[in-house]
Design a protein around this motif. Sequence first.
Motif, short mmCIF file in Angstrom:
data_model
loop_
_atom_site.label_atom_id
_atom_site.label_comp_id
_atom_site.label_asym_id
_atom_site.label_seq_id
_atom_site.Cartn_x
_atom_site.Cartn_y
_atom_site.Cartn_z
N ARG A 285 17.75 17.30 31.99
CA ARG A 285 18.44 17.43 33.27
C ARG A 285 17.48 17.82 34.39
NH1 ARG A 285 24.23 20.40 32.69
NH2 ARG A 285 25.02 19.01 31.12
N ARG B 115 18.33 20.77 28.74
CA ARG B 115 17.98 21.37 30.03
C ARG B 115 16.75 20.70 30.62
NH1 ARG B 115 18.87 27.87 29.06
NH2 ARG B 115 21.13 27.75 28.79
N TYR B 116 15.80 20.37 29.75
CA TYR B 116 14.58 19.73 30.24
C TYR B 116 14.91 18.33 30.78
CZ TYR B 116 9.76 18.09 30.43
OH TYR B 116 8.55 17.60 30.86
N LYS C 169 17.69 28.41 34.86
CA LYS C 169 17.70 28.06 33.44
C LYS C 169 16.92 26.76 33.18
CE LYS C 169 22.33 26.02 33.24
NZ LYS C 169 23.63 26.09 32.62
N TYR C 170 16.91 25.88 34.18
CA TYR C 170 16.12 24.64 34.05
C TYR C 170 14.65 24.93 34.32
CZ TYR C 170 20.79 22.71 34.31
OH TYR C 170 22.11 22.44 34.07
N THR D 103 19.42 22.81 23.22
CA THR D 103 19.67 23.31 24.58
C THR D 103 18.43 23.13 25.44
OG1 THR D 103 21.08 24.97 23.55
CG2 THR D 103 20.53 25.34 25.85
#
Lengths: 130, 191
Positions: B173, B170-171, B138-139, B166
């Motif tokens: 992280r 996510r980016y 997902k990342y 989101t």
Amino acid sequence: MKREDKYYTDWLLNKDSNLSKEDLVDLEVFVKGNPQQLIEWKAVDALMDSLKTPVLSFSDSFEQDVMRKWQGEKEQFYDHSSMMILYAGVAAAVLLMINLFVNQGSISLDAMFGIAGMNADNTSLLFYID
Amino acid sequence: MTITNDQNPEFELITLLKDGDERAYFKVLGLYKDQIAKTVKGMLGDVQEAEDVGQEVFIRFFKSIDNFKGDAKISTYLIRIAINLSLNELARRKRKWRIFYSGDTIEEKLVLDVGTNPMEDEERKEIVHKAILQLGVKYRKVVVLRALHGYSFKEAAEVLQIPIGTVLSRYARATKKLKEILNPIVNEKGR
């Protein structure tokens, strides 16, 4: 009070010029008070930016390979139609054979060829088939 | 929704594709193969399977062209297919590895050989690509779209059909994780 992570996402969003004026002011204040943080963000960003130049590509024959595969798929589609016709033909042959067995009253190899009970009085292959 | 010439600049190309014009197929391949290479190889790594998945992306698109309504750009549509097929390939890979390993960590571990000497750009990129492959899928998806394609966060959200917030988190992280992996390079670049 915003967390550091939130300032980072705000900073990222600002790169797309997509940050609200309020958040931008807030971000500028944070950055002024945390110059080291900005250096770190910029370093990571520079690294990520360097990935934009294309280094990942397919082989030279990629286009030809896709087209060959695509032609193969299309042919398979037509083959599917011919297989349907073949199956219909086989099904019809089986039905005719059953009809032949029933008419001859026998399920044997002779009956399969339409010659069950063939003798001197009955020499016609089509004798049993009305 | 049906497309018209005014609404969609790709209308003519789509029409030609629907008519089965071979030149249009080649045009699509020429226009988008690099974008798909970035997506698929960004997700899977520079391996032979990526080439096969890339081919399958275009085959799927050509097969579904009659149903293509033009409500998204061709590139968006192709990248969505590429991401989905890459995820399938990753799942297949995972299943395959499960047969041999009972451990939890299936992903290939990166061994970073980053000495003190300044690295060449290409070498650096290769290492970063390998590091991206260590991220969870997902990342990885957002990193591929943002860093490799240069999409804005809004565009990435549209492609992935998830909220922009989101995508951003996510980016963030993902870059944090990448920073941990690539710390020696980041420090060098920051100097």
